[in-house]
Design an enzyme around this catalytic site. Structure first.
Site, short mmCIF file in Angstrom:
data_model
loop_
_atom_site.label_atom_id
_atom_site.label_comp_id
_atom_site.label_asym_id
_atom_site.label_seq_id
_atom_site.Cartn_x
_atom_site.Cartn_y
_atom_site.Cartn_z
N GLU A 1 16.99 0.47 24.47
CA GLU A 1 17.66 0.94 25.68
C GLU A 1 17.48 0.05 26.92
O GLU A 1 18.40 -0.13 27.70
CB GLU A 1 17.14 2.36 25.96
N ASN A 2 16.28 -0.53 27.08
CA ASN A 2 15.99 -1.29 28.30
C ASN A 2 15.60 -2.73 28.01
O ASN A 2 14.93 -3.37 28.81
CB ASN A 2 14.87 -0.62 29.09
N HIS B 1 16.69 11.27 23.52
CA HIS B 1 16.52 10.45 24.71
C HIS B 1 16.72 11.36 25.93
O HIS B 1 17.85 11.67 26.30
CB HIS B 1 17.56 9.33 24.68
N HIS C 1 21.74 4.25 29.08
CA HIS C 1 22.18 2.93 29.54
C HIS C 1 22.87 2.14 28.42
O HIS C 1 22.94 0.90 28.48
CB HIS C 1 20.99 2.12 30.06
N HIS D 1 12.79 7.55 26.59
CA HIS D 1 13.38 7.55 27.94
C HIS D 1 12.35 7.51 29.06
O HIS D 1 12.58 6.83 30.07
CB HIS D 1 14.31 8.74 28.17
N ASP E 1 11.08 2.65 23.82
CA ASP E 1 11.97 1.77 24.59
C ASP E 1 11.41 0.37 24.80
O ASP E 1 10.35 0.21 25.42
CB ASP E 1 12.23 2.39 25.97
#
Length: 272
Positions: free
Chosen positions: A39-40, A154, A68, A179, A8
Site C-alpha cells: 500500500e505505501n 485494511h 491508496h 493500514h 504495509d
C-alpha cells in the site's frame, strides 16, 4: 501449509528490506506462500508498477493494496496485467483489477486471498466490506474449494477489524488487519479456528511516526501547522507480520506467530 503475511511496506526502507530479506525469511520460516501489503511502498502513498515488480521478484506470491491503491497512476493499467496484485473488494465497481483471487503454492495447494477496506474513520465511504467478504467466502469454502483463505482487512478502527475477524471465524484461515502501521499484540486463534491479528504492523523504519520521518509530524503536532511534505523514514526496516500454520484438510489455522525481522522491533523480539 505455512502462510507468511507482512504488513504495509513503507517507502524505500521497506522495499529494501523486502528485497534483501524476504527470500531468506521465507526459507527460515519454511513459508509455503507469502503475501505482502504494498500500500505505501512508493514514497509512502500507493504502489508503482515498477515497485510492484520489485516486491514480486523478491518473493511475494501476492501483493495487496488499500485505500491508496491508485494514488500512483500507472497502477490503473498495470493491475489488469498482473494477477498477483489485488485491490480492495469494496472499491468502486468501475475500478480496474480484482479484490480476490485464488493462487497456488509450489505444491499446487489453492490459497484464496482477498482484501476489503473498512468504513469507520476512513476518509471516504466504501461499500459494505462485510457483505463483499461474505460473498467471496461462501463461494470458496476452506477445506473445499481452497486449502486456505486469507483476508487482509485494511481499516482504521480495531473494533471493525475485530468484528470482521469474528464474522469470518471458521470460514477463513487468517483475518489480519493492515493500514495503521502499528503491530498489535493480539495474535490469536478464534474459537472456530480462524487466526487473527488486529494489525500486522508495517515493513518500515520504526524510528519514525508510523513510517514517516519524525520532524514534520512532530512539527504539526506541536504547532498545528505544516511546513514540509511527509517523507518516509529511511533507517533499517523491521519486516513485521504473522506466520500462520493451517490444516490442509479443513483450511483452518492451527497456529499463529508474530514475525519481527531486523530493525528496531527485532531487538525486543529476538524470536522473530
Amino acid at each position: 501449509m505455512k502462510i507468511l503475511f507482512l504488513g504495509d511496506v513503507m517507502g524505500r526502507s521497506g522495499r529494501r528490506a523486502i528485497t534483501e530479506r524476504l527470500g531468506v525469511l521465507k526459507s527460515r520460516l519454511k513459508a509455503d506462500f507469502a503475501i505482502v501489503n504494498g500500500e505505501n511502498a512508493s514514497g509512502g502513498t500507493g504502489l508503482t508498477a515498477g515497485h510492484a515488480k520489485v516486491l514480486l521478484d523478491a518473493g511475494a506470491d501476492c501483493v495487496t493494496l488499500g485505500d491508496h491503491a491508485f494514488d500512483q497512476k500507472d497502477m490503473l493499467a498495470f493491475i489488469d496485467t498482473e494477477p498477483r496484485v489485488l485491490r480492495p473488494l469494496n472499491f468502486a465497481r468501475e475500478a480496474p483489477g480484482r479484490g480476490h483471487r485464488v493462487y497456488q503454492d509450489a505444491r499446487g495447494r489453492k490459497v484464496l486471498v482477498l482484501q476489503a477496506l473498512g468504513q469507520v474513520f476512513m476518509k471516504r465511504p466504501f461499500d459494505d466490506p462485510f457483505s463483499a467478504v461474505d460473498a467471496v467466502l461462501r463461494a470458496h469454502p476452506p477445506g473445499g474449494m481452497v486449502q486456505a483463505a486469507v483476508l487482509d482487512i485494511h481499516a482504521e478502527a480495531t473494533s471493525e477489524k475485530m468484528a470482521m475477524g469474528h464474522y469470518c471465524d471458521g470460514r477463513a484461515s487468517l483475518v489480519v488487519g493492515t493500514h495503521t502501521h502499528v503491530p498489535t499484540a493480539d495474535a490469536q486463534l478464534l474459537p472456530r479456528g480462524t487466526a487473527y491479528q488486529s494489525d500486522a504492523g508495517m515493513c518500515g523504519d520504526y524510528d519514525s511516526v508510523i513510517g514517516m520521518d519524525k520532524a514534520e509530524p512532530l512539527r504539526r503536532f506541536l504547532t498545528g501547522m505544516g511546513r514540509d511534505r511527509f517523507t518516509p523514514a529511511e533507517g533499517e526496516a523491521t519486516l513485521s507480520g504473522v506466520l500462520v500454520t493451517t490444516d490442509d484438510r479443513t483450511g483452518l489455522a492451527t497456529r499463529i506467530e508474530m514475525v519481527r525481522d531486523g530493525g528496531r522491533l527485532a531487538q525486543t523480539h529476538p524470536e522473530g
